[in-house]
Scaffold this motif. Structure first.
Motif, PDB file in Angstrom:
ATOM      1  N   ALA A  52       0.829  -1.201   0.000  1.00 18.29           N
ATOM      2  CA  ALA A  52       0.000   0.000   0.000  1.00 18.29           C
ATOM      3  C   ALA A  52       0.867   1.257   0.000  1.00 18.29           C
ATOM      4  N   LEU A  53       1.935   1.256   0.801  1.00 22.43           N
ATOM      5  CA  LEU A  53       2.816   2.422   0.876  1.00 22.43           C
ATOM      6  C   LEU A  53       3.414   2.752  -0.482  1.00 22.43           C
ATOM      7  N   PHE A  54       3.904   1.743  -1.187  1.00 16.29           N
ATOM      8  CA  PHE A  54       4.541   1.990  -2.477  1.00 16.29           C
ATOM      9  C   PHE A  54       3.529   2.492  -3.506  1.00 16.29           C
ATOM     10  N   LEU A  55       2.330   1.954  -3.494  1.00 13.68           N
ATOM     11  CA  LEU A  55       1.308   2.423  -4.430  1.00 13.68           C
ATOM     12  C   LEU A  55       0.886   3.854  -4.115  1.00 13.68           C
ATOM     13  N   LEU A  56       0.741   4.173  -2.829  1.00 19.51           N
ATOM     14  CA  LEU A  56       0.359   5.524  -2.447  1.00 19.51           C
ATOM     15  C   LEU A  56       1.469   6.523  -2.763  1.00 19.51           C
ATOM     16  N   LEU A  57       2.721   6.118  -2.590  1.00 22.41           N
ATOM     17  CA  LEU A  57       3.837   6.981  -2.975  1.00 22.41           C
ATOM     18  C   LEU A  57       3.829   7.223  -4.481  1.00 22.41           C
ATOM     19  N   SER A  58       3.511   6.187  -5.244  1.00 21.27           N
ATOM     20  CA  SER A  58       3.429   6.333  -6.700  1.00 21.27           C
ATOM     21  C   SER A  58       2.328   7.317  -7.080  1.00 21.27           C
ATOM     22  N   ALA A  59       1.162   7.179  -6.444  1.00 22.16           N
ATOM     23  CA  ALA A  59       0.046   8.087  -6.725  1.00 22.16           C
ATOM     24  C   ALA A  59       0.401   9.518  -6.336  1.00 22.16           C
ATOM     25  N   LEU A  60       1.084   9.683  -5.205  1.00 17.80           N
ATOM     26  CA  LEU A  60       1.489  11.018  -4.766  1.00 17.80           C
ATOM     27  C   LEU A  60       2.457  11.647  -5.766  1.00 17.80           C
ATOM     28  N   LEU A  77      -4.122   8.462 -14.396  1.00 13.64           N
ATOM     29  CA  LEU A  77      -3.035   7.621 -13.895  1.00 13.64           C
ATOM     30  C   LEU A  77      -2.961   7.701 -12.373  1.00 13.64           C
ATOM     31  N   ALA A  78      -3.022   8.924 -11.850  1.00 19.24           N
ATOM     32  CA  ALA A  78      -2.972   9.096 -10.398  1.00 19.24           C
ATOM     33  C   ALA A  78      -4.179   8.448  -9.721  1.00 19.24           C
ATOM     34  N   VAL A  79      -5.351   8.588 -10.337  1.00 18.98           N
ATOM     35  CA  VAL A  79      -6.567   8.020  -9.746  1.00 18.98           C
ATOM     36  C   VAL A  79      -6.493   6.497  -9.682  1.00 18.98           C
ATOM     37  N   LEU A  80      -6.045   5.867 -10.749  1.00 17.44           N
ATOM     38  CA  LEU A  80      -5.996   4.405 -10.781  1.00 17.44           C
ATOM     39  C   LEU A  80      -4.967   3.846  -9.802  1.00 17.44           C
ATOM     40  N   VAL A  81      -3.808   4.489  -9.729  1.00 22.59           N
ATOM     41  CA  VAL A  81      -2.788   4.009  -8.792  1.00 22.59           C
ATOM     42  C   VAL A  81      -3.237   4.259  -7.355  1.00 22.59           C
ATOM     43  N   GLY A  85      -3.822   1.516  -4.286  1.00 17.86           N
ATOM     44  CA  GLY A  85      -3.250   1.623  -2.955  1.00 17.86           C
ATOM     45  C   GLY A  85      -4.311   1.584  -1.872  1.00 17.86           C
ATOM     46  N   LEU A  86      -5.413   2.296  -2.074  1.00 15.30           N
ATOM     47  CA  LEU A  86      -6.490   2.284  -1.092  1.00 15.30           C
ATOM     48  C   LEU A  86      -7.166   0.924  -1.025  1.00 15.30           C
ATOM     49  N   ARG A  87      -7.177   0.222  -2.153  1.00 20.44           N
ATOM     50  CA  ARG A  87      -7.725  -1.140  -2.153  1.00 20.44           C
ATOM     51  C   ARG A  87      -6.895  -2.058  -1.265  1.00 20.44           C
ATOM     52  N   GLU A  88      -5.574  -1.868  -1.257  1.00 19.22           N
ATOM     53  CA  GLU A  88      -4.713  -2.660  -0.383  1.00 19.22           C
ATOM     54  C   GLU A  88      -5.039  -2.400   1.088  1.00 19.22           C
ATOM     55  N   LEU A  89      -5.510  -1.194   1.382  1.00 18.82           N
ATOM     56  CA  LEU A  89      -5.881  -0.845   2.756  1.00 18.82           C
ATOM     57  C   LEU A  89      -7.341  -1.171   3.056  1.00 18.82           C
ATOM     58  N   ASP A  90      -8.019  -1.803   2.086  1.00 17.66           N
ATOM     59  CA  ASP A  90      -9.427  -2.201   2.227  1.00 17.66           C
ATOM     60  C   ASP A  90     -10.358  -1.001   2.377  1.00 17.66           C
ATOM     61  N   TRP A  91      -9.969   0.138   1.817  1.00 14.15           N
ATOM     62  CA  TRP A  91     -10.850   1.291   1.873  1.00 14.15           C
ATOM     63  C   TRP A  91     -12.084   1.118   1.001  1.00 14.15           C
ATOM     64  N   THR A 124     -16.068   6.873 -11.728  1.00 10.24           N
ATOM     65  CA  THR A 124     -14.761   7.526 -11.860  1.00 10.24           C
ATOM     66  C   THR A 124     -13.689   6.525 -12.268  1.00 10.24           C
ATOM     67  N   LEU A 125     -13.710   5.332 -11.658  1.00  8.16           N
ATOM     68  CA  LEU A 125     -12.712   4.312 -11.981  1.00  8.16           C
ATOM     69  C   LEU A 125     -12.879   3.801 -13.410  1.00  8.16           C
ATOM     70  N   VAL A 126     -14.124   3.605 -13.832  1.00  9.08           N
ATOM     71  CA  VAL A 126     -14.365   3.152 -15.206  1.00  9.08           C
ATOM     72  C   VAL A 126     -13.912   4.225 -16.193  1.00  9.08           C
ATOM     73  N   TRP A 127     -14.223   5.469 -15.901  1.00  3.42           N
ATOM     74  CA  TRP A 127     -13.808   6.585 -16.755  1.00  3.42           C
ATOM     75  C   TRP A 127     -12.287   6.650 -16.838  1.00  3.42           C
ATOM     76  N   ALA A 128     -11.626   6.519 -15.690  1.00  2.85           N
ATOM     77  CA  ALA A 128     -10.161   6.552 -15.675  1.00  2.85           C
ATOM     78  C   ALA A 128      -9.581   5.378 -16.464  1.00  2.85           C
ATOM     79  N   GLY A 129     -10.193   4.205 -16.321  1.00  2.00           N
ATOM     80  CA  GLY A 129      -9.719   3.033 -17.051  1.00  2.00           C
ATOM     81  C   GLY A 129      -9.846   3.195 -18.557  1.00  2.00           C
ATOM     82  N   LEU A 130     -10.962   3.764 -19.001  1.00  2.00           N
ATOM     83  CA  LEU A 130     -11.161   3.990 -20.431  1.00  2.00           C
ATOM     84  C   LEU A 130     -10.165   5.022 -20.966  1.00  2.00           C
TER      85      LEU A 130
END
Length: 224
Positions: A52-60, A77-81, A85-91, A124-130
């Protein structure tokens, strides 16, 4: 010619070494303080925390770069990463009765506000993915054919995440087919999943940082 301080900060080899050293240091700390091996691989254990830390650092890093350059076209790109990361934290399950990716959240009798929030996140996630497929996939495929290191690292990360997700709950997935596996095999699959996700998160951080280094040195189009 000796490297200048700026060159050293932009050296991808140094970046890779530091990210791996950070992961190793955090894991070693977890191994020293954990009472059992199960604690290391548990939910919210050191392996999942590091992922989670590495993914959140990437997004930051992506967010800071797009704000600094006012390059708003790369927000997806920032939204998907960040979502990964938040998925790893079960948000994805933390603020609603069911996870925002679960159909029962929208078909059940849960609060309307939960449904609206879940739908907004999902859209938002679907839009970002497309946007990712339309704006970045062609460049990434060309970079793969050209042997670009960053593109191949991303392919490795995606492959690791794909295999990891197939191992998640392996016994449960095989049960409908009448296939039973031992507790040891199921436990090993679960631990392998966590390890692969950590490796994938390390690679994503490296790909993002390498892309930002290249963007700073040679402005233009890049796969990420």
């Amino acid at each position: 010619m000796p490297q200048t301080p700026t060159d050293r900060r932009r050296d991808p080899v140094l970046l890779f070494a530091l990210s791996c050293a950070l992961a190793l240091g955090w894991l070693m700390t977890g191994m020293v303080t954990a009472e059992t091996v199960t604690d290391i691989f548990a939910e919210s254990g050191p392996i999942e925390q590091t992922s989670a830390l590495f993914l959140l650092l990437s997004a930051l890093a992506l967010t800071v770069d797009l704000v600094w350059r006012r390059d708003w076209g790369r927000w997806h790109l920032a939204v998907l990463v960040l979502a990964a990361g938040l998925r790893e934290l079960d948000w994805d399950k933390a603020f609603t009765d069911s996870g925002v990716l679960q159909l029962r959240l929208y078909s059940g009798d849960g609060p309307l506000t939960h449904k609206i929030i879940g739908a907004a996140v999902l859209i938002t996630l679907v839009w970002a993915g497309l946007r990712l497929l339309r704006r970045n996939l062609p460049d990434w495929l060309r970079a793969l054919r050209g042997g670009d290191v960053g593109a191949w690292l991303m392919l490795a990360a995606l492959g690791l995440y794909g295999v990891a997700k197939s191992l998640d709950g392996l016994a449960r997935k095989l049960a409908p087919w009448g296939i039973e596996i031992s507790d040891w095999a199921n436990r090993t699959a679960g631990r392998s999943e966590e390890a692969m996700e950590l490796f994938g998160a390390i690679l994503i951080l490296q790909v993002v940082a390498l892309s930002l280094i290249r963007r700073a040195s040679h402005p233009g189009r890049h796969p990420v």
